[in-house]
Design an enzyme around this catalytic site. Structure first.
Site, PDB file in Angstrom:
ATOM      1  N   SER A  65       1.294   2.932   3.105  1.00 27.21           N
ATOM      2  CA  SER A  65       1.395   4.131   2.276  1.00 27.21           C
ATOM      3  C   SER A  65       0.652   3.921   0.951  1.00 27.21           C
ATOM      4  O   SER A  65      -0.560   3.706   0.948  1.00 27.21           O
ATOM      5  CB  SER A  65       2.872   4.470   2.058  1.00 27.21           C
ATOM      6  OG  SER A  65       3.032   5.773   1.573  1.00 27.21           O
TER       7      SER A  65
ATOM      8  N   HIS B 200       6.961   8.157   8.957  1.00 28.32           N
ATOM      9  CA  HIS B 200       6.002   7.537   8.048  1.00 28.32           C
ATOM     10  C   HIS B 200       6.330   6.045   7.913  1.00 28.32           C
ATOM     11  O   HIS B 200       7.479   5.667   7.690  1.00 28.32           O
ATOM     12  CB  HIS B 200       6.102   8.230   6.685  1.00 28.32           C
ATOM     13  CG  HIS B 200       5.235   7.649   5.615  1.00 28.32           C
ATOM     14  ND1 HIS B 200       3.864   7.582   5.723  1.00 28.32           N
ATOM     15  CD2 HIS B 200       5.555   7.112   4.402  1.00 28.32           C
ATOM     16  CE1 HIS B 200       3.365   7.047   4.623  1.00 28.32           C
ATOM     17  NE2 HIS B 200       4.369   6.738   3.814  1.00 28.32           N
TER      18      HIS B 200
ATOM     19  N   GLU C 221       3.096  12.708  10.791  1.00 32.88           N
ATOM     20  CA  GLU C 221       3.303  12.533   9.350  1.00 32.88           C
ATOM     21  C   GLU C 221       2.197  13.217   8.546  1.00 32.88           C
ATOM     22  O   GLU C 221       1.113  13.504   9.044  1.00 32.88           O
ATOM     23  CB  GLU C 221       3.379  11.048   8.997  1.00 32.88           C
ATOM     24  CG  GLU C 221       2.119  10.250   9.281  1.00 32.88           C
ATOM     25  CD  GLU C 221       2.224   8.840   8.725  1.00 32.88           C
ATOM     26  OE1 GLU C 221       2.435   8.706   7.509  1.00 32.88           O
ATOM     27  OE2 GLU C 221       2.092   7.878   9.510  1.00 32.88           O
TER      28      GLU C 221
END
Length: 358
Positions: free
Chosen positions: A186, A319, A289
């Site tokens: 991320s 995610h 996602e």
């Protein structure tokens, strides 16, 4: 004057959006949901929804600390098999994560996610412990400075410092690395890609391979999947709800005031930079996602630029689903795919033939 600047910025954004659409196509491998994951996945999603619902009720100021606490407590009961040792990496707080079978010359810099404002090495040990086991490497998981107490530039500087430390130091002291990997998820995936481009541009040693899990590659946050996967992304939905309170025309200005870096700068939006001459890169992402298009746009553009990039798409996963190892078989399988990728790009090519099972 303000109106003119706003119109110019809007025009540039529209042109950029049109340019990036050419990369909105799927490529690479596709992994379907493991039937044995159905019940565990439902339970995980329910837990995530419960946490998200409780955080949504809080004020903005309290929400940040609630997110931080939730990330630390969600995996508090996790038992790992690797040893953990706190270390000062040239001023950057970090921890060594070491399984029993590591080669100390093989090293893996891991950069955790958390929207640049949350997360820590301890919140991501399900990933780092498993990576150490299956890549036979010493993992350095860094506790980089978080926003808003620190700047985005501070985070990037910590990654650069930690990488240099890892080049020169192993878990047993000052010895040069033979094989180097960089990974992140991320926001940490964003920092990993930014770090890799900086190493290339500054003519430093680049890693043997890079792994990015559901990375943020374009800080504009306006790829199609942000809308198309809004309902199915239980983790990132809460963050986007906050950002949606900012008028879209003012988002670039807000970003600059918060980060002190223009939103189109490749250091914060790696997708918008030069993607040629990158080291081997693996990106894993879920097709449900919001960062799905960030991943495939980066891969498709990098591949067009001639860089060796691989995309793996996973069906219906949350995610950064890899963090749910060992509860999800798909998470374990994804991490094992990372091990295969790292093995194929290891300098020493001496990964252990027999790796621990899930």
């Amino acid at each position: 004057m303000v109106i003119l600047v706003t119109l110019l910025r809007q025009s540039r954004r529209a042109a950029l959006r049109q340019t990036l659409r050419r990369y909105d196509y799927s490529s690479g491998e596709y992994f379907t949901i493991d039937p044995e994951d159905t019940e565990d996945l439902s339970s995980i999603v329910s837990r995530l929804q419960s946490v998200s619902s409780s955080i949504d009720k809080l004020s903005f100021e309290k929400r940040l600390y609630a997110v931080r606490g939730a990330m630390e407590s969600f995996f508090a009961d996790l038992q790992i098999t690797s040893d953990v040792k706190i270390v000062d990496a040239l001023g950057v707080q970090a921890e060594w994560v070491q399984a029993g079978n590591i080669d100390p010359r093989k090293r893996f810099l891991y950069i955790h996610g958390g929207a640049f404002c949350a997360g820590s090495p301890s919140s991501h040990r399900s990933i780092t412990s498993r990576l150490s086991e299956i890549t036979c490497s010493a993992v350095l998981s860094i506790d980089y400075r978080l926003m808003p107490e620190n700047s985005r530039h501070d985070s990037m500087c910590d990654c650069r410092t930690a990488y240099q430390f890892l080049l020169d130091n192993g878990p047993d002291g000052k010895t040069p690395a033979e094989t180097m990997f960089i990974g992140g998820d991320s926001a940490g995936g964003n920092l990993a890609l930014s770090l890799t481009a900086w190493l290339r541009d500054s003519e430093r040693r680049v890693p043997d391979a890079v792994v990015a899990l559901s990375p943020l590659t374009d800080s504009n946050l306006d790829s199609p999947s942000f809308t198309q996967n809004y309902a199915s992304d239980v983790i990132l939905k809460t963050l986007l709800q906050l950002l949606n309170r900012i008028p879209r025309l003012l988002y670039g200005l807000f970003f600059f005031l918060l980060n002190k870096i223009p939103i189109h700068n490749p250091s914060v939006s790696p997708l918008l930079g030069d993607l040629s001459n990158m080291p081997p890169l693996l990106i894993q992402v879920s097709d449900s996602e919001m960062l799905f298009d960030d991943a495939r746009r980066y891969v498709n553009k990098a591949r067009e630029a001639g860089s060796p990039v691989k995309l793996q798409q996973w069906q219906g996963m949350p995610h950064v689903f890899q963090i749910f190892h060992p509860d999800l078989r798909s998470a374990t399988r994804a991490l094992d795919e990372i091990a295969k990728f790292c093995q194929s790009h290891s300098s020493s090519r001496n990964m252990l033939a027999s790796r621990p099972s899930a």
